[in-house]
Design a protein around this motif. Structure first.
Motif, PDB file in Angstrom:
ATOM      1  N   GLY A 157      91.971 -63.641  17.600  1.00 29.42           N
ATOM      2  CA  GLY A 157      90.711 -63.916  18.286  1.00 29.42           C
ATOM      3  C   GLY A 157      90.919 -64.298  19.734  1.00 29.42           C
ATOM      4  N   GLN A 158      92.009 -64.990  20.018  1.00 30.89           N
ATOM      5  CA  GLN A 158      92.305 -65.386  21.392  1.00 30.89           C
ATOM      6  C   GLN A 158      92.774 -64.204  22.236  1.00 30.89           C
ATOM      7  OE1 GLN A 158      95.224 -68.464  20.927  1.00 30.89           O
ATOM      8  NE2 GLN A 158      93.842 -69.785  19.748  1.00 30.89           N
ATOM      9  N   ALA A 159      93.346 -63.194  21.566  1.00 26.26           N
ATOM     10  CA  ALA A 159      94.006 -62.109  22.297  1.00 26.26           C
ATOM     11  C   ALA A 159      93.174 -60.846  22.428  1.00 26.26           C
ATOM     12  CB  ALA A 159      95.339 -61.763  21.615  1.00 26.26           C
ATOM     13  N   GLY A 160      92.192 -60.613  21.560  1.00 30.38           N
ATOM     14  CA  GLY A 160      91.476 -59.345  21.586  1.00 30.38           C
ATOM     15  C   GLY A 160      90.014 -59.489  21.235  1.00 30.38           C
ATOM     16  N   ARG A 161      89.320 -58.355  21.239  1.00 35.67           N
ATOM     17  CA  ARG A 161      87.877 -58.362  20.991  1.00 35.67           C
ATOM     18  C   ARG A 161      87.485 -57.614  19.726  1.00 35.67           C
ATOM     19  NH1 ARG A 161      85.086 -60.280  25.246  1.00 35.67           N
ATOM     20  NH2 ARG A 161      83.163 -59.373  24.460  1.00 35.67           N
ATOM     21  N   THR A 162      88.451 -57.102  18.988  1.00 35.10           N
ATOM     22  CA  THR A 162      88.131 -56.411  17.740  1.00 35.10           C
ATOM     23  C   THR A 162      89.036 -56.913  16.625  1.00 35.10           C
ATOM     24  OG1 THR A 162      89.665 -54.579  18.157  1.00 35.10           O
ATOM     25  CG2 THR A 162      87.390 -54.313  18.943  1.00 35.10           C
ATOM     26  N   LEU A 163      88.525 -56.847  15.405  1.00 37.52           N
ATOM     27  CA  LEU A 163      89.301 -57.200  14.219  1.00 37.52           C
ATOM     28  C   LEU A 163      88.728 -56.444  13.035  1.00 37.52           C
ATOM     29  CD1 LEU A 163      91.500 -59.036  12.884  1.00 37.52           C
ATOM     30  CD2 LEU A 163      89.630 -60.619  12.350  1.00 37.52           C
ATOM     31  N   PHE A 164      89.619 -55.854  12.260  1.00 43.03           N
ATOM     32  CA  PHE A 164      89.211 -55.190  11.016  1.00 43.03           C
ATOM     33  C   PHE A 164      89.722 -56.019   9.848  1.00 43.03           C
ATOM     34  CE2 PHE A 164      89.993 -52.118   7.542  1.00 43.03           C
ATOM     35  CZ  PHE A 164      88.675 -51.749   7.317  1.00 43.03           C
ATOM     36  N   ILE A 165      88.827 -56.307   8.897  1.00 46.35           N
ATOM     37  CA  ILE A 165      89.150 -57.180   7.767  1.00 46.35           C
ATOM     38  C   ILE A 165      89.033 -56.383   6.480  1.00 46.35           C
ATOM     39  CG2 ILE A 165      88.598 -59.345   6.603  1.00 46.35           C
ATOM     40  CD1 ILE A 165      87.011 -60.083   9.199  1.00 46.35           C
ATOM     41  N   SER A 166      90.112 -56.326   5.735  1.00 45.74           N
ATOM     42  CA  SER A 166      90.069 -55.670   4.424  1.00 45.74           C
ATOM     43  C   SER A 166      90.190 -56.744   3.349  1.00 45.74           C
ATOM     44  CB  SER A 166      91.203 -54.654   4.285  1.00 45.74           C
ATOM     45  OG  SER A 166      92.468 -55.297   4.387  1.00 45.74           O
ATOM     46  N   GLY A 167      89.696 -56.420   2.185  1.00 42.37           N
ATOM     47  CA  GLY A 167      89.756 -57.377   1.085  1.00 42.37           C
ATOM     48  C   GLY A 167      88.679 -57.085   0.075  1.00 42.37           C
ATOM     49  N   GLY A 168      88.860 -57.612  -1.118  1.00 34.84           N
ATOM     50  CA  GLY A 168      87.938 -57.356  -2.204  1.00 34.84           C
ATOM     51  C   GLY A 168      86.585 -58.021  -2.000  1.00 34.84           C
ATOM     52  N   PRO A 309      93.355 -61.829  -2.379  1.00 37.18           N
ATOM     53  CA  PRO A 309      92.391 -62.035  -3.470  1.00 37.18           C
ATOM     54  C   PRO A 309      92.582 -63.403  -4.119  1.00 37.18           C
ATOM     55  CG  PRO A 309      94.160 -60.582  -4.179  1.00 37.18           C
ATOM     56  CD  PRO A 309      94.365 -60.808  -2.714  1.00 37.18           C
ATOM     57  N   LEU A 310      91.574 -63.848  -4.837  1.00 35.09           N
ATOM     58  CA  LEU A 310      91.620 -65.167  -5.466  1.00 35.09           C
ATOM     59  C   LEU A 310      92.777 -65.280  -6.449  1.00 35.09           C
ATOM     60  CD1 LEU A 310      90.265 -67.923  -5.698  1.00 35.09           C
ATOM     61  CD2 LEU A 310      88.798 -66.973  -7.487  1.00 35.09           C
ATOM     62  N   ARG A 311      93.155 -64.179  -7.106  1.00 35.55           N
ATOM     63  CA  ARG A 311      94.254 -64.247  -8.071  1.00 35.55           C
ATOM     64  C   ARG A 311      95.595 -64.545  -7.397  1.00 35.55           C
ATOM     65  NH1 ARG A 311      92.683 -58.898  -7.838  1.00 35.55           N
ATOM     66  NH2 ARG A 311      94.208 -57.440  -6.953  1.00 35.55           N
ATOM     67  N   TRP A 347      89.493 -62.179 -11.929  1.00 38.19           N
ATOM     68  CA  TRP A 347      88.421 -62.383 -10.956  1.00 38.19           C
ATOM     69  C   TRP A 347      88.350 -61.270  -9.913  1.00 38.19           C
ATOM     70  CZ3 TRP A 347      85.177 -65.492 -13.015  1.00 38.19           C
ATOM     71  CH2 TRP A 347      85.616 -66.540 -13.817  1.00 38.19           C
ATOM     72  N   PRO A 348      87.996 -60.055 -10.326  1.00 37.25           N
ATOM     73  CA  PRO A 348      87.867 -58.959  -9.353  1.00 37.25           C
ATOM     74  C   PRO A 348      86.788 -59.221  -8.316  1.00 37.25           C
ATOM     75  CG  PRO A 348      86.970 -58.325 -11.499  1.00 37.25           C
ATOM     76  CD  PRO A 348      87.704 -59.611 -11.704  1.00 37.25           C
ATOM     77  N   GLY A 349      85.798 -60.057  -8.658  1.00 35.29           N
ATOM     78  CA  GLY A 349      84.759 -60.429  -7.701  1.00 35.29           C
ATOM     79  C   GLY A 349      85.108 -61.666  -6.903  1.00 35.29           C
ATOM     80  N   ASN A 350      86.341 -62.158  -7.092  1.00 32.91           N
ATOM     81  CA  ASN A 350      86.897 -63.248  -6.297  1.00 32.91           C
ATOM     82  C   ASN A 350      86.039 -64.510  -6.335  1.00 32.91           C
ATOM     83  OD1 ASN A 350      89.391 -61.978  -5.042  1.00 32.91           O
ATOM     84  ND2 ASN A 350      87.831 -60.436  -4.593  1.00 32.91           N
ATOM     85  N   GLY A 381      83.134 -62.152 -20.790  1.00 35.30           N
ATOM     86  CA  GLY A 381      83.725 -61.200 -19.858  1.00 35.30           C
ATOM     87  C   GLY A 381      83.958 -61.751 -18.469  1.00 35.30           C
ATOM     88  N   ALA A 382      83.757 -63.038 -18.272  1.00 34.53           N
ATOM     89  CA  ALA A 382      83.907 -63.622 -16.937  1.00 34.53           C
ATOM     90  C   ALA A 382      85.325 -63.446 -16.420  1.00 34.53           C
ATOM     91  CB  ALA A 382      83.558 -65.106 -16.983  1.00 34.53           C
ATOM     92  N   GLY A 383      85.449 -62.916 -15.223  1.00 36.84           N
ATOM     93  CA  GLY A 383      86.752 -62.791 -14.590  1.00 36.84           C
ATOM     94  C   GLY A 383      87.628 -61.683 -15.125  1.00 36.84           C
ATOM     95  N   ALA A 384      87.121 -60.876 -16.043  1.00 45.15           N
ATOM     96  CA  ALA A 384      87.945 -59.824 -16.640  1.00 45.15           C
ATOM     97  C   ALA A 384      88.191 -58.709 -15.640  1.00 45.15           C
ATOM     98  CB  ALA A 384      87.267 -59.254 -17.887  1.00 45.15           C
ATOM     99  N   ALA A 385      89.406 -58.155 -15.676  1.00 41.44           N
ATOM    100  CA  ALA A 385      89.741 -57.041 -14.796  1.00 41.44           C
ATOM    101  C   ALA A 385      88.866 -55.841 -15.119  1.00 41.44           C
ATOM    102  CB  ALA A 385      91.215 -56.676 -14.944  1.00 41.44           C
ATOM    103  N   ILE A 386      88.346 -55.196 -14.096  1.00 40.30           N
ATOM    104  CA  ILE A 386      87.451 -54.058 -14.303  1.00 40.30           C
ATOM    105  C   ILE A 386      88.226 -52.811 -14.709  1.00 40.30           C
ATOM    106  CG2 ILE A 386      85.849 -52.491 -13.111  1.00 40.30           C
ATOM    107  CD1 ILE A 386      84.943 -54.877 -11.452  1.00 40.30           C
ATOM    108  N   SER A 387      89.468 -52.692 -14.257  1.00 40.81           N
ATOM    109  CA  SER A 387      90.228 -51.466 -14.497  1.00 40.81           C
ATOM    110  C   SER A 387      90.705 -51.316 -15.928  1.00 40.81           C
ATOM    111  CB  SER A 387      91.452 -51.420 -13.571  1.00 40.81           C
ATOM    112  OG  SER A 387      92.289 -52.538 -13.799  1.00 40.81           O
ATOM    113  N   ALA A 388      90.681 -52.392 -16.707  1.00 39.53           N
ATOM    114  CA  ALA A 388      91.174 -52.318 -18.076  1.00 39.53           C
ATOM    115  C   ALA A 388      90.071 -52.726 -19.036  1.00 39.53           C
ATOM    116  CB  ALA A 388      92.383 -53.231 -18.267  1.00 39.53           C
TER     117      ALA A 388
END
Length: 467
Positions: A157-168, A309-311, A347-350, A381-388
């Motif tokens: 933030g101190q050095a530039g004007r753009t930032l891209f944020i990836s994450g679930g 991610p939260l996990r 927790w796929p929804g973090n 089903g709380a926190g269950a992985a969606i892929s399995a």
């Protein structure tokens, strides 16, 4: 394509291997206390070459008494990259990833261990926990991984004007964007957050760029767009992958030229703002599929930070649970069974998913007149992985941990399965993680940790191997 092709990995350079070896040599393995009798806590217990006795009042636990822990409860050793945990006929048992320990069992880094009513993480390096701890305020819970990410964001933030944020989804991307804004030269200006996925089709242009009176039917007055509102500050474009393709080119022009032409305007006006963008999707893959403009991606896609991610931030979970329960009913207690169940889930929804599920569990407990929230109130089903798919165990409401000596999940005995064995099991099970874990005799949670340890890309395996 054969399984052998799927097993290929990039070999690091000699310098990279030397650096990794040096870091591993400096690492301090140990246990991290994250919950004490239903209360969030943090304490580190280093492990040297000799086994360490765990018990009420011993060592670090002298300041953290758990009356459900025996005076000599267990001892723990660290050998060959694994934790060897031996229960010493404790009164209330020892558990690894929800499985009762009889005698001695080994556990991989990342395993969750319960002695009495206290929960510990097995970690290969306790230094970040010792140096940074868990930072908690009214709105935030930040463990070491998140604090390190925020430190990087502040520097950017101190050095530039753009930032891209990836994450679930639900991992906290907007809070990262706010941290970028606070560290930037434009911190005194406005922070304008826009959810691109929520913009109705066909009106993205006028919402972003504004419109002048008479520009279209119903435009009875000038309207300010999000970009103009962010002048002098920071514009946060969340879920930018869903931005209408017809306005991506115009957005790029505004960012590069600093000139904004509102819908229906004849002259542009000067604007100055920082740009944060975020998505849970693979933006580069969308570019390669011609579903997102490459020129815009190369303008906003760097520098990039990824929100863990939260996990990978499980030391935060007890604090998040406590805050969520107290927000529903101050004074309502939290049972260790709820914390253990939550720490062991994906927790796929973090954070967003965890808070919603814990709120529901707290409301259920309050409605039943209970004085504490237990795992029984947590939705199946709380926190269950969606892929399995859910296993038979997941299909039942989580209960308080069973009595010592009773196994509820497959346990790991001896050496963990090799990378080749895990990949073979995935191929045989058509990518079903629960079935693959059973095939190699490990708990499903540990199987997922081994996927990360061995750098097995499950989605790539499914695509390339047609699993």
């Amino acid at each position: 394509m054969t399984a052998g092709n799927l097993d290929s990995t990039h070999e690091p350079s000699g310098e990279a291997r030397d650096g990794e070896a040096a870091a591993a040599a400096r690492a301090e393995p140990g246990l991290v206390l994250i919950s004490l009798s239903g209360q969030p806590a943090l304490a580190v217990m280093p492990l040297g070459p000799e086994p360490v006795d765990i018990g009420r009042g011993l060592g670090e636990l002298a300041e953290h008494p758990d009356h459900m822990m025996s005076r000599r409860h267990a001892h723990v050793a660290y050998r060959g990259g694994q934790f060897v945990i031996t229960d010493l006929d404790s009164r209330n048992g020892t558990w690894i990833d929800g499985v009762a320990v009889q005698g001695s069992r080994s556990a991989m880094p990342g395993a969750v261990v319960r002695f009495g009513h206290s929960l510990f993480l097995c970690v290969s390096d306790i230094r970040p926990y010792r140096l940074l701890g868990v930072r908690v305020d009214d709105s935030r819970v930040e463990g070491p991984a998140l604090q390190q990410t925020l430190r990087t964001v502040a520097q950017l933030g101190q050095a530039g004007r753009t930032l891209f944020i990836s994450g679930g989804s639900g991992a906290g991307k907007e809070s990262i964007a706010q941290a970028f804004h606070r560290a930037s030269p434009q911190r005194s200006g406005p922070f304008v957050a826009v959810n691109c996925a929520a913009i109705p089709e066909g009106i993205a242009e006028r919402l972003l760029f504004g419109a002048r009176k008479g520009a279209f039917s119903g435009a009875n007055q000038d309207s300010e767009g999000y970009i103009e509102a962010a002048h002098g500050g920071t514009l946060f474009l969340d879920e930018i992958a869903d931005l209408d393709s017809t306005v991506q080119g115009k957005l790029l022009r505004v960012i590069e030229s600093g000139e904004l032409l509102a819908v229906g305007a004849s002259r542009p006006r000067k604007v100055q703002f920082g740009v944060c963008s975020a998505t849970h999707k693979d933006l580069r893959a969308l570019v390669e599929a011609s579903r997102f403009r490459a020129d815009l991606y190369f303008r906003i896609g760097m520098p990039q930070v990824s929100v863990p991610p939260l996990r990978q931030r499980r030391e935060e979970i007890p604090w998040l649970i406590y805050k969520a329960v107290q927000s529903i009913t101050p004074g309502l207690k939290v049972d260790v069974s709820l914390i253990e169940a939550c720490v062991l889930r994906e927790w796929p929804g973090n954070v967003r998913e965890l808070q919603a599920e814990v709120n529901t569990a707290a409301l259920t407990a309050r409605g039943a007149g209970e004085d504490r929230v237990t795992a029984r109130q947590l939705r199946a089903g709380a926190g269950a992985a969606i892929s399995a798919p859910l296993s038979e165990t997941d299909a039942q409401p989580a209960a308080v941990p069973p009595k010592a000596g009773k196994r509820t999940e497959p346990a790991t005995e001896g050496e963990p399965p090799s990378r080749a064995q895990m990949m073979a099991a995935l191929l045989e099970s058509d990518g079903n993680i629960s079935a693959a874990a059973r095939a190699v005799s490990v708990h499903r949670t540990q199987f997922r940790r081994l996927l990360a340890r061995y750098n097995i890309d499950l989605e790539k395996l499914r695509r390339v191997g047609k699993v």
